[in-house]
Design an enzyme around this catalytic site. Sequence first.
Site, PDB file in Angstrom:
ATOM      1  N   ASP A  17       0.823  -1.216   0.000  1.00  0.00           N
ATOM      2  CA  ASP A  17       0.000   0.000   0.000  1.00  0.00           C
ATOM      3  C   ASP A  17       0.859   1.269   0.000  1.00  0.00           C
ATOM      4  O   ASP A  17       1.964   1.280   0.546  1.00  0.00           O
ATOM      5  CB  ASP A  17      -0.926  -0.002   1.229  1.00  0.00           C
ATOM      6  CG  ASP A  17      -2.110   0.940   1.056  1.00  0.00           C
ATOM      7  OD1 ASP A  17      -2.356   1.391  -0.087  1.00  0.00           O
ATOM      8  OD2 ASP A  17      -2.784   1.237   2.061  1.00  0.00           O
ATOM      9  N   ASN A  65     -11.004  -2.748  -5.530  1.00  0.00           N
ATOM     10  CA  ASN A  65     -10.192  -1.826  -6.340  1.00  0.00           C
ATOM     11  C   ASN A  65     -10.815  -1.530  -7.713  1.00  0.00           C
ATOM     12  O   ASN A  65     -10.388  -0.602  -8.405  1.00  0.00           O
ATOM     13  CB  ASN A  65      -8.754  -2.330  -6.506  1.00  0.00           C
ATOM     14  CG  ASN A  65      -7.918  -2.167  -5.255  1.00  0.00           C
ATOM     15  OD1 ASN A  65      -7.040  -2.978  -4.961  1.00  0.00           O
ATOM     16  ND2 ASN A  65      -8.180  -1.118  -4.480  1.00  0.00           N
TER      17      ASN A  65
HETATM   18  C1  IPE Z   1      -5.808  -2.627  -0.181  1.00  0.00           C
HETATM   19  O1  IPE Z   1      -5.386  -1.322  -0.361  1.00  0.00           O
HETATM   20  C2  IPE Z   1      -5.723  -3.392  -1.444  1.00  0.00           C
HETATM   21  C3  IPE Z   1      -4.395  -3.592  -1.994  1.00  0.00           C
HETATM   22  C4  IPE Z   1      -3.268  -3.158  -1.506  1.00  0.00           C
HETATM   23  C5  IPE Z   1      -4.332  -4.388  -3.184  1.00  0.00           C
HETATM   24  P1  IPE Z   1      -6.392  -0.128  -0.668  1.00  0.00           P
HETATM   25  O2  IPE Z   1      -5.550   1.087  -0.772  1.00  0.00           O
HETATM   26  O3  IPE Z   1      -7.252  -0.460  -1.821  1.00  0.00           O
HETATM   27  O4  IPE Z   1      -7.302  -0.124   0.631  1.00  0.00           O
HETATM   28  P2  IPE Z   1      -8.128   1.041   1.336  1.00  0.00           P
HETATM   29  O5  IPE Z   1      -9.049   1.607   0.307  1.00  0.00           O
HETATM   30  O6  IPE Z   1      -7.144   2.044   1.840  1.00  0.00           O
HETATM   31  O7  IPE Z   1      -8.841   0.349   2.455  1.00  0.00           O
HETATM   32  C1  IPE Z   2      -1.498  -0.016  -3.340  1.00  0.00           C
HETATM   33  O1  IPE Z   2      -1.263   1.323  -3.497  1.00  0.00           O
HETATM   34  C2  IPE Z   2      -1.676  -0.750  -4.628  1.00  0.00           C
HETATM   35  C3  IPE Z   2      -3.067  -1.114  -4.932  1.00  0.00           C
HETATM   36  C4  IPE Z   2      -4.109  -0.924  -4.188  1.00  0.00           C
HETATM   37  C5  IPE Z   2      -3.276  -1.743  -6.192  1.00  0.00           C
HETATM   38  P1  IPE Z   2      -2.458   2.361  -3.574  1.00  0.00           P
HETATM   39  O2  IPE Z   2      -2.819   2.532  -5.007  1.00  0.00           O
HETATM   40  O3  IPE Z   2      -3.581   1.960  -2.699  1.00  0.00           O
HETATM   41  O4  IPE Z   2      -1.757   3.665  -3.032  1.00  0.00           O
HETATM   42  P2  IPE Z   2      -2.403   4.758  -2.097  1.00  0.00           P
HETATM   43  O5  IPE Z   2      -2.967   4.055  -0.905  1.00  0.00           O
HETATM   44  O6  IPE Z   2      -3.450   5.444  -2.902  1.00  0.00           O
HETATM   45  O7  IPE Z   2      -1.267   5.650  -1.762  1.00  0.00           O
HETATM   46 MG    MG Z   3      -4.075   2.366  -0.775  1.00  0.00          MG
END
Ligand code: IPE
Ligand code: IPE
Ligand code: MG
Length: 243
Positions: A17, A65
């Site tokens: 994340d 997602n």
């Molecule tokens: C969780 O991260 C999913 C992945 C890392 C694949 P998100 O960034 O989507 O989760 P939330 O929205 O902060 O809960």
């Molecule tokens: C995690 O990084 C990867 C996926 C969820 C695919 P994010 O895309 O959630 O990155 P932030 O949380 O917006 O910084």
């Molecule tokens: Mg994220």
Amino acid sequence: MDYSKLKVPNHVAIIVDGNGRWATEKGMSRSEGHQQGFLNLKKLLAYMFSKNIKYISAYLFSTENFKRSKVEVNFLMNLLTGQLTEILEFCHQEKIKAVFSGRKENLSKKVVEAMEKIEQDTSKYQEKIFNICFNYGGHAEIIDATKKIVKDVQAGKLDMNKLDEETFNHYLYQDLPPVDLMIRTSGEQRLSNFMLWQNSYAEFYFPKTYFPDFDENEFDQAILEYTKRDRRFGGIDYAKKNH
Ligand code: IPE
Ligand code: IPE
Ligand code: MG
């Protein structure tokens, strides 16, 4: 870091994340953050497996997602198809068996084919297991397992009275041992629907670092913290002084 005297976890799960914030803070596009996260994941995986961790699960795309923009969803899907040759090369070089967890239904044929190719081509390896959670949701996994169980009970293949934790585990996307250490980068402190069944007794670690910057040294810190935890599993060690 020297791990030889440490009790390393058997199964590490990581919620990748902070890719988006990493990029935004640098004035880059979110896609560039995902690209950098992907490169970092390869480096980190090689390092973690070199430390005798047998199972690694990574959360790369959640069922939720799909709520993101088309551009971002497409970019993440294309990482698998576009980098297929590189992924395979990496797995062969490191002798990694890659398996997928998640629903295939909403994915394009091209993506599903790439997943199947990765699984088939790496199925001969046994030592290092990389579980890729893609279009994965913890609720979906439990529901999908329950449906398979009901089917088997109805078909007379499974005796309902014999259904226990071990049997339930066989019906999940992958029959993996429980998670010992669960890491979520970027400072968020939640599971976001990740491996709800397997994380039941995991130790949680929430570093503030965004995933593209989560390097070998950061992982060493996670392991050091893990080795300090007292894993009681509901029991009590009466031989210890503080009891
Ligand atoms: C969780 O991260 C999913 C992945 C890392 C694949 P998100 O960034 O989507 O989760 P939330 O929205 O902060 O809960
Ligand atoms: C995690 O990084 C990867 C996926 C969820 C695919 P994010 O895309 O959630 O990155 P932030 O949380 O917006 O910084
Ligand atoms: Mg994220």
